[in-house]
Design an enzyme around this catalytic site. Structure first.
Site, short mmCIF file in Angstrom:
data_model
loop_
_atom_site.label_atom_id
_atom_site.label_comp_id
_atom_site.label_asym_id
_atom_site.label_seq_id
_atom_site.Cartn_x
_atom_site.Cartn_y
_atom_site.Cartn_z
N LYS A 65 0.82 -1.22 0.00
CA LYS A 65 0.00 0.00 0.00
C LYS A 65 0.85 1.27 0.00
CE LYS A 65 -4.18 -1.87 2.15
NZ LYS A 65 -5.16 -1.70 3.23
N ALA A 125 -1.57 2.49 14.84
CA ALA A 125 -1.11 3.57 13.96
C ALA A 125 -0.48 3.04 12.68
CB ALA A 125 -0.11 4.46 14.71
N GLY A 126 -0.80 1.79 12.33
CA GLY A 126 -0.35 1.22 11.07
C GLY A 126 -1.27 1.65 9.94
N ALA A 210 -11.51 -3.45 13.31
CA ALA A 210 -11.12 -3.71 11.92
C ALA A 210 -10.83 -5.19 11.66
CB ALA A 210 -9.89 -2.87 11.56
N TYR A 212 -11.69 -8.86 10.98
CA TYR A 212 -12.91 -9.50 10.48
C TYR A 212 -12.83 -11.02 10.50
CZ TYR A 212 -10.36 -9.69 6.00
OH TYR A 212 -9.42 -9.92 5.02
N GLY A 233 -15.39 -5.87 11.57
CA GLY A 233 -14.50 -5.45 10.50
C GLY A 233 -14.98 -5.79 9.11
#
Length: 266
Positions: A65, A125-126, A210, A212, A233
């Site tokens: 990303k 904080a990723g 987040a 899932y 998530g």
């Protein structure tokens, strides 16, 4: 036939192929969604190759990303987040977006949670934490960031105009919070672990985890027991995929069909 795809390493676990296949089927599109697994240092070459082969759009997952954000032109939000998870090849040059931000916003909106004026806490904080923090700040929330590495929390807080807090300060930070987003892998490998003590949760909170897999984490079970609104998530995954579909096709995403395909595999 239009071809869309996903690049990452690994990608075998991804739920994006059935998610998007359901959308194409529901809308009657002659399209196919495929996966690519380039070497960890080959993201830029893989993106160029996909474009040369006529791929119409790509999703991007870990570990690419951030490198994708350097490989293509981006919109302003992806540039601020520093990560791209969606690439559109329809223009003269490929363009990158971060639909994780919209995924967070739309997950809360689906559950009738207003983010404007919210007091929000983000744990992590990723990549997911950054997307969540920017989504919350962009929607008008006040954001506090807690992370195992304080330097990363400080950096993200500065980026979104928020405040960094220590993990040990979470109970105090959550006391007056109305929104909590958990964006680490805690609870994924061990479903009995949670990043937040149960007694710090309360019924004024809306909690998005987040993670899932599993869909129902220890954090969400504890939050539900405390009377909080809970959002798993899979909602974030669903809506980031819907946003990508809409960018690529110009059509409204068939969210119900996509959700059914996703839930069938969780």
């Amino acid at each position: 036939m239009d071809v869309y795809g996903l690049i990452g390493n690994p990608v075998g676990h991804s739920l994006s192929p059935p998610l998007h296949a359901a959308a194409y089927d529901e809308c009657g599109l002659d399209a196919r969604y495929v996966t690519f697994e380039p070497a960890p240092d080959d993201a830029a070459a893989a993106i160029r190759g996909a474009g040369a082969l006529g791929v119409a759009g790509l999703n991007v997952t870990a570990p690419f990303k951030q490198s994708a954000a350097s490989a293509v032109a981006t919109d302003s939000m992806a540039a601020r987040v520093g990560a791209v998870n969606t690439i559109d090849f329809s223009g003269a040059a490929p363009r990158g977006y971060n639909t994780d931000v919209a995924g967070v916003k739309r997950a809360f909106a689906h559950h009738d949670v207003s983010l404007s004026g919210a007091q929000a806490v983000v744990v992590g904080a990723g990549g997911a934490g950054r997307a969540a923090a920017f989504a919350l700040a962009d929607a008008g929330a006040t954001v506090r960031i807690a992370n195992r590495t304080r330097a990363a929390a400080d950096e993200l807080a500065a980026d979104v105009g928020g405040t960094a807090v220590g993990l040990g300060d979470l109970p105090r930070s959550l006391a007056d919070a109305t929104v909590l987003v958990h964006a680490t892998t805690v609870g994924m490998d061990d479903p009995d672990t949670s990043p937040v003590s149960a007694d710090a949760l309360h019924d004024d909170l809306a909690v998005l985890d987040a993670v899932y897999s599993p869909v129902e984490t220890r954090l969400l079970r504890d939050a539900a027991a405390a009377g909080a609104t809970t959002i798993d998530g899979a909602w974030m995954l669903l809506y980031q995929g819907a946003e990508a579909f809409e960018r690529w096709t110009g059509l409204d995403a068939p969210v119900a069909a996509m959700r059914a395909a996703l839930r069938a595999r969780l």
